[in-house]
Design a protein around this motif. Structure first.
Motif, PDB file in Angstrom:
ATOM      1  N   PRO A  18      28.382 -19.603  67.028  1.00  0.00           N
ATOM      2  CA  PRO A  18      28.735 -19.403  65.614  1.00  0.00           C
ATOM      3  C   PRO A  18      28.921 -17.901  65.396  1.00  0.00           C
ATOM      4  CG  PRO A  18      26.597 -20.543  65.848  1.00  0.00           C
ATOM      5  CD  PRO A  18      26.994 -20.069  67.206  1.00  0.00           C
ATOM      6  N   LEU A  36      35.577 -20.368  59.902  1.00  0.00           N
ATOM      7  CA  LEU A  36      35.884 -21.367  60.944  1.00  0.00           C
ATOM      8  C   LEU A  36      37.154 -20.991  61.704  1.00  0.00           C
ATOM      9  CD1 LEU A  36      34.945 -24.524  58.879  1.00  0.00           C
ATOM     10  CD2 LEU A  36      33.910 -23.886  61.070  1.00  0.00           C
ATOM     11  N   TYR A  74      37.615 -19.145  65.364  1.00  0.00           N
ATOM     12  CA  TYR A  74      37.694 -19.751  66.696  1.00  0.00           C
ATOM     13  C   TYR A  74      39.141 -19.814  67.180  1.00  0.00           C
ATOM     14  CZ  TYR A  74      32.971 -21.428  65.484  1.00  0.00           C
ATOM     15  OH  TYR A  74      31.660 -21.522  65.116  1.00  0.00           O
ATOM     16  N   HIS A 119      32.143 -25.747  70.945  1.00  0.00           N
ATOM     17  CA  HIS A 119      31.544 -24.870  69.942  1.00  0.00           C
ATOM     18  C   HIS A 119      30.047 -25.132  69.989  1.00  0.00           C
ATOM     19  CE1 HIS A 119      35.377 -23.914  68.207  1.00  0.00           C
ATOM     20  NE2 HIS A 119      35.546 -25.039  67.558  1.00  0.00           N
ATOM     21  N   ILE A 151      26.604 -24.730  68.097  1.00  0.00           N
ATOM     22  CA  ILE A 151      26.188 -24.448  66.711  1.00  0.00           C
ATOM     23  C   ILE A 151      24.783 -24.975  66.442  1.00  0.00           C
ATOM     24  CG2 ILE A 151      28.517 -24.477  65.706  1.00  0.00           C
ATOM     25  CD1 ILE A 151      27.762 -27.384  64.691  1.00  0.00           C
ATOM     26  N   HIS A 167      31.337 -27.817  60.795  1.00  0.00           N
ATOM     27  CA  HIS A 167      32.056 -27.885  62.080  1.00  0.00           C
ATOM     28  C   HIS A 167      32.550 -29.277  62.430  1.00  0.00           C
ATOM     29  CE1 HIS A 167      30.300 -23.917  62.606  1.00  0.00           C
ATOM     30  NE2 HIS A 167      31.185 -23.730  63.564  1.00  0.00           N
ATOM     31  N   CYS A 168      31.873 -30.282  61.920  1.00  0.00           N
ATOM     32  CA  CYS A 168      32.199 -31.638  62.373  1.00  0.00           C
ATOM     33  C   CYS A 168      32.965 -32.447  61.337  1.00  0.00           C
ATOM     34  CB  CYS A 168      30.929 -32.366  62.794  1.00  0.00           C
ATOM     35  SG  CYS A 168      30.049 -31.472  64.084  1.00  0.00           S
ATOM     36  N   TRP A 170      35.988 -28.616  59.621  1.00  0.00           N
ATOM     37  CA  TRP A 170      36.817 -27.949  60.647  1.00  0.00           C
ATOM     38  C   TRP A 170      37.831 -28.910  61.266  1.00  0.00           C
ATOM     39  CZ3 TRP A 170      39.365 -24.090  62.032  1.00  0.00           C
ATOM     40  CH2 TRP A 170      39.555 -23.637  63.329  1.00  0.00           C
ATOM     41  N   ILE A 174      31.305 -30.548  70.485  1.00  0.00           N
ATOM     42  CA  ILE A 174      30.472 -29.741  69.599  1.00  0.00           C
ATOM     43  C   ILE A 174      29.040 -29.909  70.092  1.00  0.00           C
ATOM     44  CG2 ILE A 174      29.752 -29.270  67.219  1.00  0.00           C
ATOM     45  CD1 ILE A 174      32.740 -29.126  67.278  1.00  0.00           C
ATOM     46  N   THR A 189      25.336 -29.213  69.478  1.00  0.00           N
ATOM     47  CA  THR A 189      24.456 -28.763  68.397  1.00  0.00           C
ATOM     48  C   THR A 189      23.034 -28.601  68.919  1.00  0.00           C
ATOM     49  OG1 THR A 189      23.722 -30.945  67.636  1.00  0.00           O
ATOM     50  CG2 THR A 189      25.843 -30.165  66.808  1.00  0.00           C
TER      51      THR A 189
END
Ligand code: ME8
Length: 566
Positions: free
Chosen positions: A16, A247, A250, A273, A275, A283-284, A287, A302, A304
């Motif tokens: 991030p 966002l 990236y 990514h 995060i 993000h989920c 984005w 992603i 997490t």
């Protein structure tokens, strides 16, 4: 449908981007180290990889913090960004780029994206009312807030249920993104890519949230209220919402929008990514919807993670219960901290931070397991034994001999040695399977399990060594025994010493992404050539040249007593 692969594209991984309004803490270092370990694992597998980290510098939060610090926002951000960059360097993060949302190229990319979204009809203007949290830079619906009694002031206040941060009622006319239009496409995407988010339970939460329905998203603020931001290119009375801006880092760092003739490489889509669980929604849900609207491929994974807590409360700069990562690295050493954060840190569940845990891990895993194994194998006594092994074997290509012997099943008729043979075979099989097992954890985005497995291997190695007691065999051989026995004992000695050396070599190679410095020292001690340290070399019998001469007196330095760690 949205995931494409381009041949030759490097593995592109991101952290991030961090708010510059307060100093970094251990949580920030954790997220950086996770991303770095994942990147270095790819490099270990000989895949080109790019890691981007950086800072998130716009928004009301930063604007207010700069005012409070009596600084102009740009110089305030310059100093804040520098501290995060210094942390990345201190934590040995192998970042390739450090992106700042105040970079000119990023601003241009955001303005471009805005124009595309507008042209495609995904942006409209309307009145917006809702509960706004400055700290989270997010609007919340009624259902996501509740009143609590502030223990510090004794007054009631409205806070977000998700983050516990204070919210205020806000009503303004601004631009909106048609997020609601993406509900079905998002659900389709999640269904087609069930492993998109790790750990899996966060995927389920995201799906449930989207199934409930999505409200259109306010993506601008009146310029009068938010001056420290990128302006809406088509309306200078409005500023772009900080999360849309953030966002896009990236993609902007990957060269978006790739103007014709630009020399910038195209790494998009991101492979991962990394995060924290606090920013999953952005993000989920947001984005991927922005990317769909821009007609760009979505990131492939992603990853997490959960939070570090102090006395079971999230470590957070707004609460003030933070651990300074520079201090921790100075105190315990960079590799110890990297190791500890990955080994002990939570992906699914939060972890409580405590210096005693670091000391405990250091002593049990690093000193008593890995360090002990290294010194047992390379101290003077064992060193003599290695020379002894070569002498007894009578074969100058002793390691090659060991390799061959390792592949030979011991003859069944040797009853008195069956127990020993069985242990030997079992241990050898475990080592044979180790690289694949570690890689499997890394593919599943579980670096904690990968490093834990490497540590249990060193534990098993010490136990195996204790059982085989090569020092006793050596003694028997030097005192003289009958010829048949001597032959068997020599083989046992070879195999034991060889399997221990192989354990250290394999573990040393695979620990490189986690503890780059310490594993480098270990591999140097074993005299493993620099070009024999990639994942493909981490196979039992995969290197027949290392360790021909040992350097016995260095072993003790790998993990000195913690009091001496500076
Ligand atoms: O959210 N434990 O920035 P940020 C573990 N600018 N990780 C933690 C943590 C904790 N206690 N506290 C923070 C932002 N983190 C936005 C991101 S991205 C386009 C914009 C980690 O500085 C966690 O990964 O508040 C979190 O997501 C990240 O630091 C950034 O926090």
């Amino acid at each position: 449908r949205y995931i494409t692969t381009k041949s030759g594209k490097p593995y592109y991984i991101t952290t991030p981007i961090f708010y510059v309004n307060a100093a970094p803490h251990i949580g920030h270092m954790y997220t950086m180290v996770l991303a770095d370990v994942m990147k270095r694992w790819q490099v270990l597998k000989n895949r080109p990889a790019v890691l981007c980290t950086g800072t998130d510098e716009h928004g009301l939060k930063i604007q207010q913090a700069a005012v409070k610090a009596d600084r102009d926002p740009q110089s305030f951000c310059d100093s804040g960004a520098e501290v995060f960059k210094q942390l990345a360097l201190r934590a040995n993060i192998s970042f390739d780029y450090f992106v700042r949302t105040t970079d000119q190229s990023h601003k241009e990319a955001v303005e471009y994206a805005w124009t595309v979204l507008e042209e495609r009809g995904y942006i409209f203007r309307s009145k917006h009312e809702g509960w706004y949290s400055i700290s989270d830079e997010a609007f919340y619906p009624d259902s996501a807030v509740h009143i609590i009694l502030d223990p510090r002031t004794g007054h009631k206040k409205m806070v977000s249920k998700e983050t516990n941060n204070e919210v205020q009622w806000s009503s303004e006319s601004n631009y909106h993104f048609r997020l609601s239009a993406f509900r079905d496409r998002l659900l389709e995407f999640y269904e087609a890519n069930p492993e998109w988010i790790t750990p899996a339970h966060r995927m389920r939460d995201v799906v449930a949230a989207v199934e409930e329905g999505l409200q259109d998203l306010s993506i601008s603020r009146p310029y009068d209220r938010l001056k420290w931001a990128i302006r809406v290119p088509t309306d200078s009375s409005q500023s772009i919402y900080v999360w849309l801006d953030a966002l896009l880092n990236y993609a902007s760092k990957a060269g978006y929008p790739w103007p014709p003739g630009s020399k910038h490489q195209n790494w998009w889509p991101a492979d991962v990514h990394v995060i924290g669980k606090d920013i999953v929604r952005f993000h989920c849900i947001y984005w991927p919807a922005f990317l769909m609207a821009l007609d760009l491929p979505l990131p492939k994974r992603i990853m997490t993670h959960a939070h570090w807590t102090m006395e079971n409360q999230k470590m957070s700069k707004s609460i003030g219960n933070v651990v300074n990562p520079f201090w921790a690295v100075d105190r315990f050493g960079v590799d110890t901290m990297r190791f500890f954060l990955i080994h002990h840190g939570g992906l699914e569940d939060d972890s409580n931070y405590d210096n005693a845990h670091i000391v405990g891990r250091y002593q049990t895993d690093l000193q008593f397991r890995l360090g002990n194994l290294a010194s047992r194998l390379m101290n003077n006594k064992m060193h003599d034994m290695r020379i002894g092994v070569e002498r007894y074997g009578g074969n100058p290509e002793i390691l090659e001999q060991d390799c061959k012997e390792c592949q030979i099943e011991m003859p069944k008729n040797l009853k008195e040695h069956n127990r020993v043979n069985w242990q030997m075979t079992k241990y050898r099989k475990m080592l044979l399977a180790l690289p694949h097992a570690v890689d499997d954890h890394m593919r599943k985005m579980e670096p904690n399990k990968a490093v834990q497995l490497l540590m249990t291997t060193t534990y098993a190695a010490n136990a195996f060594l204790q059982n085989q007691a090569p020092w006793d065999i050596f003694k028997t051989l030097t005192q003289g025994s009958n010829e048949d026995d001597a032959e068997l004992l020599k083989r046992r000695l070879h195999c034991t010493m060889f399997l221990m050396a192989e354990t250290l070599r394999l573990v040393g190679i695979m620990l490189q992404p986690f503890m780059p410095e310490k594993s480098g020292i270990l591999l140097d001690m074993l005299l493993v050539e620099k070009d024999q340290r990639s994942f493909k070399d981490a196979q039992l019998c995969g290197d027949r040249k290392y360790g021909r001469t040992a350097s016995p007196d260095k072993a003790g330095l790998l993990f000195p007593a913690l009091a001496n760690v500076t």
